[in-house]
Design an enzyme around this catalytic site. Structure first.
Site, PDB file in Angstrom:
ATOM      1  CG  MET A 183     -49.048  14.547  80.666  1.00 55.53           C
ATOM      2  SD  MET A 183     -48.593  15.449  79.198  1.00 55.53           S
ATOM      3  CE  MET A 183     -49.837  16.702  79.189  1.00 55.53           C
ATOM      4  N   GLY A 210     -59.657  16.159  89.415  1.00 55.38           N
ATOM      5  CA  GLY A 210     -60.047  15.339  88.265  1.00 55.38           C
ATOM      6  C   GLY A 210     -59.180  14.082  88.199  1.00 55.38           C
ATOM      7  CG  HIS A 211     -55.019  14.415  87.378  1.00 55.35           C
ATOM      8  ND1 HIS A 211     -54.731  15.740  87.516  1.00 55.35           N
ATOM      9  CD2 HIS A 211     -54.764  14.106  86.077  1.00 55.35           C
ATOM     10  CE1 HIS A 211     -54.305  16.232  86.349  1.00 55.35           C
ATOM     11  NE2 HIS A 211     -54.321  15.266  85.464  1.00 55.35           N
ATOM     12  CB  ALA A 218     -49.858  20.023  87.004  1.00 52.05           C
ATOM     13  CG  ASP A 255     -58.180  14.976  77.866  1.00 52.67           C
ATOM     14  OD1 ASP A 255     -57.772  15.972  77.288  1.00 52.67           O
ATOM     15  OD2 ASP A 255     -58.104  14.850  79.111  1.00 52.67           O
ATOM     16  CB  SER A 262     -52.621  20.554  84.512  1.00 55.73           C
ATOM     17  OG  SER A 262     -52.945  19.254  84.956  1.00 55.73           O
ATOM     18  NE  ARG A 263     -52.395  22.859  77.795  1.00 49.95           N
ATOM     19  CZ  ARG A 263     -52.405  21.563  77.521  1.00 49.95           C
ATOM     20  NH1 ARG A 263     -53.408  20.816  77.924  1.00 49.95           N
ATOM     21  NH2 ARG A 263     -51.413  21.009  76.847  1.00 49.95           N
ATOM     22  CD  GLN A 317     -55.604  11.463  76.350  1.00 52.11           C
ATOM     23  OE1 GLN A 317     -54.699  12.182  75.988  1.00 52.11           O
ATOM     24  NE2 GLN A 317     -55.961  11.360  77.617  1.00 52.11           N
TER      25      GLN A 317
HETATM   26  P1  AMP Z   1     -53.365  14.898  81.914  1.00 49.97           P
HETATM   27  O1  AMP Z   1     -52.499  14.910  83.122  1.00 49.97           O
HETATM   28  O2  AMP Z   1     -53.973  16.229  81.597  1.00 49.97           O
HETATM   29  O3  AMP Z   1     -52.740  14.218  80.737  1.00 49.97           O
HETATM   30  O4  AMP Z   1     -54.619  14.002  82.293  1.00 49.97           O
HETATM   31  C1  AMP Z   1     -54.456  12.701  82.791  1.00 49.97           C
HETATM   32  C2  AMP Z   1     -55.799  12.034  82.820  1.00 49.97           C
HETATM   33  O5  AMP Z   1     -56.681  12.783  83.660  1.00 49.97           O
HETATM   34  C3  AMP Z   1     -56.463  11.961  81.443  1.00 49.97           C
HETATM   35  O6  AMP Z   1     -57.089  10.698  81.307  1.00 49.97           O
HETATM   36  C4  AMP Z   1     -57.467  13.066  81.509  1.00 49.97           C
HETATM   37  O7  AMP Z   1     -58.589  12.856  80.663  1.00 49.97           O
HETATM   38  C5  AMP Z   1     -57.879  13.018  82.962  1.00 49.97           C
HETATM   39  N1  AMP Z   1     -58.476  14.286  83.387  1.00 49.97           N
HETATM   40  C6  AMP Z   1     -57.947  15.525  83.219  1.00 49.97           C
HETATM   41  N2  AMP Z   1     -58.810  16.457  83.671  1.00 49.97           N
HETATM   42  C7  AMP Z   1     -59.898  15.800  84.127  1.00 49.97           C
HETATM   43  C8  AMP Z   1     -61.144  16.206  84.695  1.00 49.97           C
HETATM   44  N3  AMP Z   1     -61.440  17.490  84.885  1.00 49.97           N
HETATM   45  N4  AMP Z   1     -62.038  15.239  85.054  1.00 49.97           N
HETATM   46  C9  AMP Z   1     -61.739  13.926  84.850  1.00 49.97           C
HETATM   47  N5  AMP Z   1     -60.586  13.479  84.317  1.00 49.97           N
HETATM   48  C10 AMP Z   1     -59.687  14.394  83.945  1.00 49.97           C
END
Ligand code: AMP
Length: 283
Positions: A30, A36-37, A32, A151, A187-188, A154
């Site tokens: 999503m 991690g991404h 931001a 997640d 991102s939060r 998820q």
């Molecule tokens: P989001 O943009 O928050 O929907 O996350 C996109 C992907 O990045 C999802 O598969 C999340 O599980 C993964 N993600 C988010 N934060 C992290 C993190 N700290 N470490 C690893 N993967 C992450």
């Protein structure tokens, strides 16, 4: 790096399926973006010949309209980061690309994995995730897709979805990336005050302590009580739930002796920002 802002453009730029070693690694996000991404992109680069990252803030997975409104959006910074990290193609779909018929009420069978933990407090969230991920899979047609273990629920649901829809996509779970103080990157986190961000380190510290001291708990209730009380002792944090679940079925573990496939999952409010994290109780 190719940037596609519609499904039409995407079609023109995806690699030809007849190419040697054809493989497309997909990372839905999503935006931001944080490290991690990028770690998911790096996993994808190691395993596949062509990488696609999507940026789409999916309205149907937000049950709180204010959370959707306030979700951080930094497309230029995201594009810069993706380019520097060697992403091949970024897909920024329009709302119509994802929901060509508007948001029709499409209901997915998620094997009841959506009924626990995040489920009760976020009605419709996982169905929204299923809608967007299924549609993105149709458009990107990846051979492999990469999701974060951050997640955890998820990830389990996406694996279930791919099996139940009989899609030939390999789903990879990638480890959680953390800030220096242990807080899971999200991102939060950008919406936390500096004090909240510092104090939120207690979440992971407590999960680790529970794992390290596993043997001293005589029941799952005792362990849960320890985690919940320790986090709630911090005036900046309020636990919504902590569950000890089986890593595959996500069903709550009642007997601590059977915890060799257990994952501890937590949701915590810091002010009005909801944070999630988890830890495996096995190696
Ligand atoms: P989001 O943009 O928050 O929907 O996350 C996109 C992907 O990045 C999802 O598969 C999340 O599980 C993964 N993600 C988010 N934060 C992290 C993190 N700290 N470490 C690893 N993967 C992450």
């Amino acid at each position: 790096m190719i940037i596609c802002r519609s499904s039409e453009e995407l079609k023109q730029h995806l690699p030809d399926k007849d190419t040697d070693n054809y493989s497309v690694g997909f990372v839905p996000t999503m935006g931001a973006l944080h490290q991690g991404h990028i770690s998911l992109l790096n996993c994808a680069k190691k395993k596949t010949a062509f990488t696609v990252v999507s940026l789409f803030v999916n309205p149907t997975q937000f049950n709180d309209p204010e959370d959707y409104e306030k979700y951080p959006r930094n497309i230029d910074t995201d594009l810069n980061l993706l380019e520097r990290n060697g992403c091949d193609l970024v897909f920024i779909p329009s709302y119509e690309d994802i929901y060509p018929q508007g948001v029709a009420d499409k209901t997915y069978d998620l094997g009841n994995l959506d009924k626990v933990m995040e489920g009760p407090s976020r009605p419709g969230h996982f169905n929204g995730v299923a809608m967007v991920v299924h549609r993105l899979f149709e458009l990107v047609e990846p051979t492999d897709a990469f999701f974060g273990e951050k997640d955890f629920q998820q990830l389990a649901i996406i694996k279930y979805l791919v099996t139940s829809l009989n899609l030939s996509i390999t789903i990879h779970g990638c480890p959680i990336l953390r800030e220096n103080n242990g807080l899971a990157m999200s991102s939060r986190n950008e919406r936390l005050t500096s004090e909240q961000r510092e104090e939120a380190a207690v979440i992971y510290a407590t999960l680790k302590e529970a794992r390290e001291q596993w043997n001293r708990f005589s029941s799952t209730d005792e362990l849960k009580g320890f985690v919940i009380n320790k986090i709630n002792d911090n005036p900046y944090l309020q636990v919504e739930y902590f569950e000890l679940v089986d890593a595959n079925t996500l069903q709550e573990l009642v007997d601590i002796a059977n915890a060799n496939e257990a994952v501890g999952c937590v949701a915590v409010y810091a002010g009005n920002i909801r944070l999630i994290d988890n830890i495996r109780f096995y190696s």
